[in-house]
Design an enzyme around this catalytic site. Structure first.
Site, short mmCIF file in Angstrom:
data_model
loop_
_atom_site.label_atom_id
_atom_site.label_comp_id
_atom_site.label_asym_id
_atom_site.label_seq_id
_atom_site.Cartn_x
_atom_site.Cartn_y
_atom_site.Cartn_z
N CYS A 268 18.32 -2.62 6.10
CA CYS A 268 17.01 -2.11 6.51
C CYS A 268 16.32 -2.96 7.57
O CYS A 268 15.28 -2.57 8.10
CB CYS A 268 16.12 -1.97 5.28
SG CYS A 268 16.90 -1.01 3.98
N HIS B 184 6.97 -4.49 4.74
CA HIS B 184 8.17 -3.74 4.37
C HIS B 184 7.79 -2.71 3.31
O HIS B 184 8.21 -1.56 3.40
CB HIS B 184 9.23 -4.71 3.86
CG HIS B 184 10.55 -4.08 3.62
ND1 HIS B 184 11.25 -3.39 4.59
CD2 HIS B 184 11.32 -4.01 2.49
CE1 HIS B 184 12.39 -2.94 4.09
NE2 HIS B 184 12.45 -3.30 2.82
N GLU C 77 6.83 -9.54 -1.54
CA GLU C 77 6.30 -9.64 -0.18
C GLU C 77 4.83 -10.07 -0.18
O GLU C 77 4.41 -10.87 0.66
CB GLU C 77 6.44 -8.30 0.55
CG GLU C 77 6.04 -8.35 2.01
CD GLU C 77 6.37 -7.08 2.75
OE1 GLU C 77 6.29 -7.08 4.00
OE2 GLU C 77 6.72 -6.06 2.11
N LYS D 151 5.51 3.28 5.14
CA LYS D 151 6.53 3.97 4.35
C LYS D 151 5.91 4.91 3.33
O LYS D 151 6.59 5.80 2.81
CB LYS D 151 7.43 2.96 3.65
CG LYS D 151 8.39 2.21 4.57
CD LYS D 151 9.32 1.33 3.77
CE LYS D 151 10.31 0.58 4.67
NZ LYS D 151 9.67 -0.50 5.42
N HIS E 149 11.37 5.64 3.58
CA HIS E 149 12.11 4.46 4.06
C HIS E 149 13.29 4.93 4.92
O HIS E 149 14.25 5.51 4.41
CB HIS E 149 12.60 3.65 2.87
CG HIS E 149 13.17 2.32 3.22
ND1 HIS E 149 13.29 1.88 4.53
CD2 HIS E 149 13.66 1.31 2.44
CE1 HIS E 149 13.82 0.67 4.53
NE2 HIS E 149 14.05 0.32 3.28
#
Length: 417
Positions: A165, A305, A316, A337, A342
Site C-alpha cells: 500500500c 493512512h 498511527e 479512505k 483503500h
C-alpha cells in the site's frame, strides 16, 4: 551539490468518487462515500459484498477497443489518469527533451484480474496450456509505466515500485530524488490498482482485513470510529507529474505545490500488523520532516493512512502524538479512505492529490462516517470528522503504510517563488 526544487505541474485521477480531478476533489470536500454493492461479479457467497468501485467507466471511451482488450484494468486506469494529468500540465512532448522525461509508477498487486481469468480458464480445460499470448505482458506491474512511456515517447527513467500500500508513495519519492539530483526534468508518477474481483475480495476476506458491514456499505469505512471493523477495498488511479522548478518556469507551467520531502522506514514487526506503538510510522514521518528541513510546527495537515482497521488507526495516532507532541493539537488530521476506500498501491497517489489540493485551496477534506467516539483516541486531536474545514495549509504530510511493514511519507508545501 545543490539540490533542485521539484514542483507539481499536472494531476489526473480516476477514483470511486470521481473520474477526474475536479470531480474527485468535489467528492472529497463534500464527504461523498464511494462504497456500494459490488457490480463486477456475483458476491452471493462472499463475506464482503461491497467495495469502492470506479463507476461509469468504459475504457473504450478513452482507448481503442482492440488496445483496451490487451490491457488489464490497472493499466487502463493508469493510462486514463495520466492522459488527464498530461493535458492538465499543458505538456507538448514534441517540444521537450523526452530523454529527460521518465515514468515511475506504483502498484501493490497489478494485473490480478488477468491472472485470475487465465488460471480459471486453464483449470476448466483438459490440462492443455492454452494461455493468451498477452497473459504475462498484461499482468506484470512494470507494464503500466511501460505503456505510459510508449504512448508519449518518454525515454527517461522508467520502472515500477512495489511496496504494497506504500507503492505509489515510494514511486513519488523515487521521482522526487531523480529530479532533484538532476537526473531528469519531468517524471510522471503515481499508481493504479484493480483488485475488486473474486480473487482480491476473497483473499482479503480470508485475512479478516475487510469490513463486513453489508447492511450499510456507504458508512462501512469508519476510521477512528469505535465500531470500525476493517477496510473497504477501492480501485482506480492517480497521476502526479513532478517537474524541476526552472524547467516548469521556462515553459510557463502552472504550479500546484512544491514537493519538499520524502521519508521511508520499516516496521520490522509483522507481515500485516503495524507496530503497536507506531515506531515505524513515527520514524517515517521523522525522516520526511528531516528531508524537507521542516519541524512539526510547520505541518498543518496530515492525510493519514487511516484504513479503518482496529489496530492500524491506533498505531498511527500513537506515532503522531509521540512525534508531534503539543503540535499535534494544532493539526488537522483526516483519512480520505473513509470516502474512497483503500486503493492499496494507488492509495498514496490519490491521497497525495488530496494533500496537494488541500495545500492549494486551503481546505481539509473530512473523515466521514464518524458516529461513536473511541476512548483509545485523544479527544483533543482534530480528526476533521464528517465535514471539510477551511484553514491555511502551509505544508501537509501524506502517510502510506503497506503489508510487510513498508512505510512511506511525502510532504508538500505551498509554492513560493
Amino acid at each position: 551539490m545543490e539540490l533542485k526544487r521539484v514542483v507539481v505541474t499536472g494531476l489526473g485521477a480516476l477514483t470511486p468518487i470521481g473520474n477526474n480531478v475536479p470531480d474527485f476533489w468535489e467528492g472529497l470536500t463534500n464527504g461523498v462515500s464511494g462504497a456500494a454493492p459490488i457490480k463486477g461479479f456475483n458476491t452471493e457467497k462472499f463475506k464482503t459484498k461491497f467495495a469502492c468501485e470506479v463507476k461509469n467507466f468504459n475504457p473504450e471511451d478513452f482507448l481503442e477497443k482492440k488496445e483496451a482488450r490487451k490491457l488489464d484494468p490497472f493499466v487502463q486506469y493508469a493510462l486514463v489518469a495520466t492522459d488527464e494529468a498530461v493535458k492538465d500540465g499543458g505538456f507538448d512532448f514534441e517540444k521537450l527533451d523526452t530523454n529527460r522525461i521518465g515514468v515511475i509508477w506504483g502498484a501493490g498487486i497489478g494485473g490480478l484480474k488477468t491472472f485470475l481469468d487465465e488460471i480459471s480458464n486453464f483449470a476448466k480445460g483438459d490440462g492443455t496450456p492454452r494461455y493468451n499470448p498477452f497473459f504475462i505482458p498484461k499482468m506484470i506491474i512494470d507494464i503500466a509505466p511501460g505503456h505510459i512511456s510508449i504512448k508519449y515517447g518518454l525515454r527517461g527513467p522508467n520502472f515500477a515500485t512495489v511496496s504494497a500500500c506504500a507503492s505509489s508513495t515510494n514511486a513519488m519519492i523515487d521521482a522526487f530524488n531523480y529530479i532533484r539530483l538532476g537526473m531528469a526534468d519531468v517524471i510522471i508518477s503515481g499508481g493504479s490498482e484493480a483488485i475488486i474481483n473474486e480473487a482480491g475480495m476473497g483473499g482479503f476476506n480470508a485475512m479478516h482485513a475487510l469490513s463486513t458491514r453489508n447492511d450499510d456499505p456507504s458508512t462501512a469505512s469508519r476510521p477512528f470510529d469505535k465500531d470500525r471493523d476493517g477496510f473497504v477495498a477501492g480501485e482506480g488511479a492517480g497521476t502526479i507529474i513532478l517537474e524541476e522548478l526552472e524547467h516548469a518556469k521556462a515553459r510557463g507551467a502552472k504550479i500546484y505545490a512544491e514537493l519538499v520531502g520524502g521519508g521511508m522506514s520499516a516496521d520490522a514487526n509483522h507481515i500485516t500488523a503495524p507496530h503497536p506503538d507506531g515506531l515505524g510510522a513515527r520514524m517515517v514521518m521523522t525522516n520526511a520532516l528531516k528531508d524537507a528541513g521542516l519541524t512539526t510546527s510547520d505541518i498543518d495537515y496530515i492525510n493519514v493512512h487511516g484504513t479503518s482497521t482496529p489496530l492500524g488507526d491506533i498505531s498511527e495516532t500513537k506515532a503522531i502524538a509521540t512525534l508531534f507532541g503539543e503540535d499535534a493539537y494544532k493539526l488537522n488530521i483526516s483519512s480520505t479512505k473513509s470516502m474512497t476506500g483503500h486503493l492499496l498501491g494507488a492509495a498514496g497517489a490519490i491521497e497525495a492529490i488530496a494533500v496537494i489540493l488541500a495545500v492549494k485551496n486551503d481546505i481539509i477534506p473530512p473523515t466521514i462516517n464518524h458516529f461513536t467516539d473511541d476512548p483509545a483516541f485523544d479527544p483533543k486531536l482534530n480528526f476533521t470528522f464528517n465535514k471539510a474545514q477551511k484553514r491555511t495549509v502551509r505544508a501537509a504530510l501524506s502517510n502510506t503504510f503497506g503489508f510487510g511493514g513498508h512505510n512511506a511519507s511525502v510532504i508538500f508545501k505551498k509554492y513560493e517563488a
